[in-house]
Design a protein around this motif. Structure first.
Motif, PDB file in Angstrom:
ATOM      1  N   GLU A  40       0.802  -1.182   0.105  1.00 23.61           N
ATOM      2  CA  GLU A  40      -0.003   0.157   0.136  1.00 23.61           C
ATOM      3  C   GLU A  40       0.727   1.233   0.135  1.00 23.61           C
ATOM      4  OE1 GLU A  40      -2.811  -0.812   3.172  1.00 23.61           O
ATOM      5  OE2 GLU A  40      -4.214  -1.590   1.977  1.00 23.61           O
ATOM      6  N   LYS A  41       2.000   1.356   0.783  1.00 21.42           N
ATOM      7  CA  LYS A  41       2.737   2.432   0.815  1.00 21.42           C
ATOM      8  C   LYS A  41       3.330   2.711  -0.717  1.00 21.42           C
ATOM      9  CE  LYS A  41       6.929   4.230   2.850  1.00 21.42           C
ATOM     10  NZ  LYS A  41       8.119   3.965   3.659  1.00 21.42           N
ATOM     11  N   ALA A  42       3.609   1.529  -1.517  1.00 20.52           N
ATOM     12  CA  ALA A  42       4.325   1.741  -2.703  1.00 20.52           C
ATOM     13  C   ALA A  42       3.181   2.033  -3.757  1.00 20.52           C
ATOM     14  CB  ALA A  42       4.941   0.388  -3.161  1.00 20.52           C
ATOM     15  N   GLY A  43       1.832   2.142  -3.242  1.00 21.27           N
ATOM     16  CA  GLY A  43       0.826   2.646  -4.129  1.00 21.27           C
ATOM     17  C   GLY A  43      -0.159   1.527  -5.084  1.00 21.27           C
ATOM     18  N   HIS A  44       0.112   0.246  -4.436  1.00 20.70           N
ATOM     19  CA  HIS A  44      -0.504  -0.697  -5.056  1.00 20.70           C
ATOM     20  C   HIS A  44      -1.865  -0.775  -4.293  1.00 20.70           C
ATOM     21  CE1 HIS A  44       2.994  -1.436  -7.753  1.00 20.70           C
ATOM     22  NE2 HIS A  44       3.552  -1.721  -6.645  1.00 20.70           N
ATOM     23  N   ILE A  45      -2.767  -2.047  -4.666  1.00 15.57           N
ATOM     24  CA  ILE A  45      -4.065  -2.254  -4.286  1.00 15.57           C
ATOM     25  C   ILE A  45      -4.100  -3.420  -3.754  1.00 15.57           C
ATOM     26  CG2 ILE A  45      -6.262  -2.408  -4.875  1.00 15.57           C
ATOM     27  CD1 ILE A  45      -5.542  -0.494  -7.334  1.00 15.57           C
ATOM     28  N   LEU A  46      -4.355  -3.696  -2.421  1.00 16.97           N
ATOM     29  CA  LEU A  46      -4.727  -4.986  -1.842  1.00 16.97           C
ATOM     30  C   LEU A  46      -6.088  -5.599  -2.464  1.00 16.97           C
ATOM     31  CD1 LEU A  46      -4.060  -7.023   0.279  1.00 16.97           C
ATOM     32  CD2 LEU A  46      -5.344  -5.994   1.943  1.00 16.97           C
ATOM     33  N   ALA A  47      -5.959  -6.337  -3.233  1.00 16.50           N
ATOM     34  CA  ALA A  47      -7.002  -7.243  -3.681  1.00 16.50           C
ATOM     35  C   ALA A  47      -7.843  -8.201  -2.782  1.00 16.50           C
ATOM     36  CB  ALA A  47      -6.738  -7.571  -5.287  1.00 16.50           C
ATOM     37  N   ALA A  48      -7.180  -8.789  -2.113  1.00 13.47           N
ATOM     38  CA  ALA A  48      -7.817  -9.829  -1.461  1.00 13.47           C
ATOM     39  C   ALA A  48      -6.614 -10.332  -0.349  1.00 13.47           C
ATOM     40  CB  ALA A  48      -8.027 -11.100  -2.378  1.00 13.47           C
ATOM     41  N   ARG A  49      -7.087 -10.806   0.890  1.00 16.94           N
ATOM     42  CA  ARG A  49      -6.243 -11.271   1.784  1.00 16.94           C
ATOM     43  C   ARG A  49      -7.029 -12.427   2.558  1.00 16.94           C
ATOM     44  NH1 ARG A  49      -3.420  -7.953   6.814  1.00 16.94           N
ATOM     45  NH2 ARG A  49      -2.043  -9.775   7.484  1.00 16.94           N
ATOM     46  N   THR A  50      -6.161 -13.465   2.954  1.00 21.37           N
ATOM     47  CA  THR A  50      -6.966 -14.697   3.420  1.00 21.37           C
ATOM     48  C   THR A  50      -5.629 -15.320   4.280  1.00 21.37           C
ATOM     49  OG1 THR A  50      -8.631 -16.285   3.640  1.00 21.37           O
ATOM     50  CG2 THR A  50      -6.918 -16.524   1.963  1.00 21.37           C
ATOM     51  N   ILE A  51      -6.229 -16.260   5.247  1.00 22.77           N
ATOM     52  CA  ILE A  51      -5.216 -17.172   5.823  1.00 22.77           C
ATOM     53  C   ILE A  51      -5.743 -18.674   5.795  1.00 22.77           C
ATOM     54  CG2 ILE A  51      -6.205 -16.835   8.036  1.00 22.77           C
ATOM     55  CD1 ILE A  51      -3.238 -16.891   9.413  1.00 22.77           C
ATOM     56  N   LEU A  52      -4.748 -19.706   5.390  1.00 15.17           N
ATOM     57  CA  LEU A  52      -5.211 -20.871   5.180  1.00 15.17           C
ATOM     58  C   LEU A  52      -4.083 -21.763   6.091  1.00 15.17           C
ATOM     59  CD1 LEU A  52      -5.827 -21.402   1.468  1.00 15.17           C
ATOM     60  CD2 LEU A  52      -7.704 -21.209   3.225  1.00 15.17           C
ATOM     61  N   GLN A  53      -4.541 -22.937   6.469  1.00 19.70           N
ATOM     62  CA  GLN A  53      -3.786 -23.795   7.296  1.00 19.70           C
ATOM     63  C   GLN A  53      -2.581 -24.490   6.071  1.00 19.70           C
ATOM     64  OE1 GLN A  53      -6.328 -26.557   9.639  1.00 19.70           O
ATOM     65  NE2 GLN A  53      -6.080 -25.300  11.193  1.00 19.70           N
ATOM     66  N   ASP A  54      -1.584 -25.222   6.695  1.00 19.95           N
ATOM     67  CA  ASP A  54      -0.693 -25.759   5.538  1.00 19.95           C
ATOM     68  C   ASP A  54      -1.231 -27.070   5.164  1.00 19.95           C
ATOM     69  OD1 ASP A  54       2.022 -24.406   6.070  1.00 19.95           O
ATOM     70  OD2 ASP A  54       1.151 -24.578   8.157  1.00 19.95           O
ATOM     71  N   GLU A  55      -2.206 -26.812   4.167  1.00 18.73           N
ATOM     72  CA  GLU A  55      -3.033 -28.153   3.446  1.00 18.73           C
ATOM     73  C   GLU A  55      -2.898 -27.932   1.986  1.00 18.73           C
ATOM     74  OE1 GLU A  55      -3.869 -30.706   4.711  1.00 18.73           O
ATOM     75  OE2 GLU A  55      -3.864 -30.023   7.030  1.00 18.73           O
ATOM     76  N   ARG A  56      -2.117 -28.618   1.337  1.00 22.22           N
ATOM     77  CA  ARG A  56      -1.607 -28.441  -0.159  1.00 22.22           C
ATOM     78  C   ARG A  56      -2.732 -28.066  -1.113  1.00 22.22           C
ATOM     79  NH1 ARG A  56       2.607 -32.513  -3.301  1.00 22.22           N
ATOM     80  NH2 ARG A  56       2.457 -31.428  -5.499  1.00 22.22           N
ATOM     81  N   ASP A  57      -3.694 -28.886  -0.849  1.00 28.35           N
ATOM     82  CA  ASP A  57      -5.127 -28.812  -1.617  1.00 28.35           C
ATOM     83  C   ASP A  57      -5.815 -27.629  -1.373  1.00 28.35           C
ATOM     84  OD1 ASP A  57      -4.365 -31.337  -2.927  1.00 28.35           O
ATOM     85  OD2 ASP A  57      -5.825 -32.299  -1.725  1.00 28.35           O
ATOM     86  N   GLN A  58      -5.755 -27.050  -0.350  1.00 27.55           N
ATOM     87  CA  GLN A  58      -6.511 -25.829  -0.004  1.00 27.55           C
ATOM     88  C   GLN A  58      -5.831 -24.734  -0.749  1.00 27.55           C
ATOM     89  OE1 GLN A  58      -7.432 -25.345   4.142  1.00 27.55           O
ATOM     90  NE2 GLN A  58      -8.381 -27.330   4.164  1.00 27.55           N
ATOM     91  N   ILE A  59      -4.337 -24.804  -0.474  1.00 27.46           N
ATOM     92  CA  ILE A  59      -3.564 -23.584  -0.957  1.00 27.46           C
ATOM     93  C   ILE A  59      -3.526 -23.519  -2.261  1.00 27.46           C
ATOM     94  CG2 ILE A  59      -1.276 -22.893  -0.794  1.00 27.46           C
ATOM     95  CD1 ILE A  59      -0.774 -24.255   1.865  1.00 27.46           C
ATOM     96  N   SER A  60      -3.462 -24.751  -3.195  1.00 26.61           N
ATOM     97  CA  SER A  60      -3.564 -24.681  -4.608  1.00 26.61           C
ATOM     98  C   SER A  60      -4.731 -24.202  -5.135  1.00 26.61           C
ATOM     99  CB  SER A  60      -3.044 -26.052  -5.182  1.00 26.61           C
ATOM    100  OG  SER A  60      -3.848 -26.970  -4.961  1.00 26.61           O
ATOM    101  N   SER A  61      -5.910 -24.651  -4.327  1.00 26.36           N
ATOM    102  CA  SER A  61      -7.290 -24.269  -4.789  1.00 26.36           C
ATOM    103  C   SER A  61      -7.456 -22.938  -4.792  1.00 26.36           C
ATOM    104  CB  SER A  61      -8.151 -25.095  -3.983  1.00 26.36           C
ATOM    105  OG  SER A  61      -9.645 -24.553  -4.259  1.00 26.36           O
ATOM    106  N   GLN A  62      -6.956 -22.122  -3.603  1.00 24.17           N
ATOM    107  CA  GLN A  62      -6.918 -20.708  -3.387  1.00 24.17           C
ATOM    108  C   GLN A  62      -6.425 -19.853  -4.681  1.00 24.17           C
ATOM    109  OE1 GLN A  62      -9.041 -18.724  -1.074  1.00 24.17           O
ATOM    110  NE2 GLN A  62      -8.648 -17.671  -2.770  1.00 24.17           N
ATOM    111  N   LEU A  63      -5.164 -20.356  -4.642  1.00 24.06           N
ATOM    112  CA  LEU A  63      -4.220 -19.758  -5.745  1.00 24.06           C
ATOM    113  C   LEU A  63      -4.969 -19.757  -6.959  1.00 24.06           C
ATOM    114  CD1 LEU A  63      -0.722 -21.386  -4.828  1.00 24.06           C
ATOM    115  CD2 LEU A  63      -1.582 -18.872  -4.150  1.00 24.06           C
ATOM    116  N   ARG A  64      -5.702 -21.052  -7.448  1.00 18.18           N
ATOM    117  CA  ARG A  64      -6.274 -21.121  -8.903  1.00 18.18           C
ATOM    118  C   ARG A  64      -7.446 -20.118  -8.765  1.00 18.18           C
ATOM    119  NH1 ARG A  64      -4.908 -26.803  -8.185  1.00 18.18           N
ATOM    120  NH2 ARG A  64      -3.385 -27.245  -9.723  1.00 18.18           N
ATOM    121  N   THR A  65      -8.147 -19.948  -7.489  1.00 17.40           N
ATOM    122  CA  THR A  65      -9.223 -19.061  -7.642  1.00 17.40           C
ATOM    123  C   THR A  65      -8.813 -17.740  -7.952  1.00 17.40           C
ATOM    124  OG1 THR A  65     -10.483 -20.604  -6.240  1.00 17.40           O
ATOM    125  CG2 THR A  65     -11.230 -18.308  -6.260  1.00 17.40           C
TER     126      THR A  65
END
Length: 182
Positions: A40-65
């Motif tokens: 934000e200080k650099a002038g960019h936009i925070l488009a989304a933010r979340t936290i997930l547990q260390d679960e490969r399928d959940q992480i890759s699913s969120q990345l794909r989304t």
């Protein structure tokens, strides 16, 4: 020599922050907070933010989304890049990548070596591209997030950075998909 060309316009990019942790919530997410403050200080936009547990399928699913979301240009994850059994963020990123940016890991390691010495070899920071979106996986420490942003991403996500930067090639990241549609 690398420099900021003030004659070029600044172009804000839309960045999503993903924190990977089995133990932290957003209220304790110092690394995520660090990245949000810096982007934000650099002038960019925070488009989304979340936290997930260390679960490969959940992480890759969120990345794909997020890669499929036209309102997100860049995804930065923090956490889960270590060597333990629960550290699966790098594998989840690689499940999604169309192309890996190998030099990102190399640059991050060089920068880390200057700060933490040979302990830098324990990090598996990575970067890649999928569906026209940049993805970067950073270690979960606040220091590592600062180093990656301050010494690499701040410049590569600034259209004014010369001689080249990630922003100027964004329109061409998925050109191979456009060719196959014709």
């Amino acid at each position: 020599m690398a420099k900021i060309d003030e004659s070029r316009p600044f172009i804000a990019v839309k960045i999503a922050i993903l924190t990977v942790s089995d133990t932290r919530g957003l209220d304790q997410d110092k690394s995520g907070d660090t990245l949000v403050a810096r982007l934000e200080k650099a002038g960019h936009i925070l488009a989304a933010r979340t936290i997930l547990q260390d679960e490969r399928d959940q992480i890759s699913s969120q990345l794909r989304t997020w890669c499929a979301d036209e309102n997100i240009d860049v995804i930065i994850s923090t956490g889960g890049t270590g060597l333990t059994g629960r550290d699966v963020t790098v594998e989840a990123h690689r499940d999604v990548y169309e192309k890996e940016i190998e030099a990102f890991a190399t640059a991050f390691t060089v920068i880390s070596m200057q700060k933490i010495g040979t302990s830098a070899v324990q990090s598996r920071a990575t970067g890649g591209v999928a569906q026209g979106t940049y993805l970067f996986a950073l270690p979960g420490s606040t220091g590592a997030c600062k180093d990656a942003w301050d010494d690499i991403l701040r410049y590569q996500l600034d259209y004014r950075h010369m001689p080249c930067n990630f922003v100027e090639i964004m329109p061409r990241l998925d050109e191979h998909l456009k060719r196959t549609k014709n």
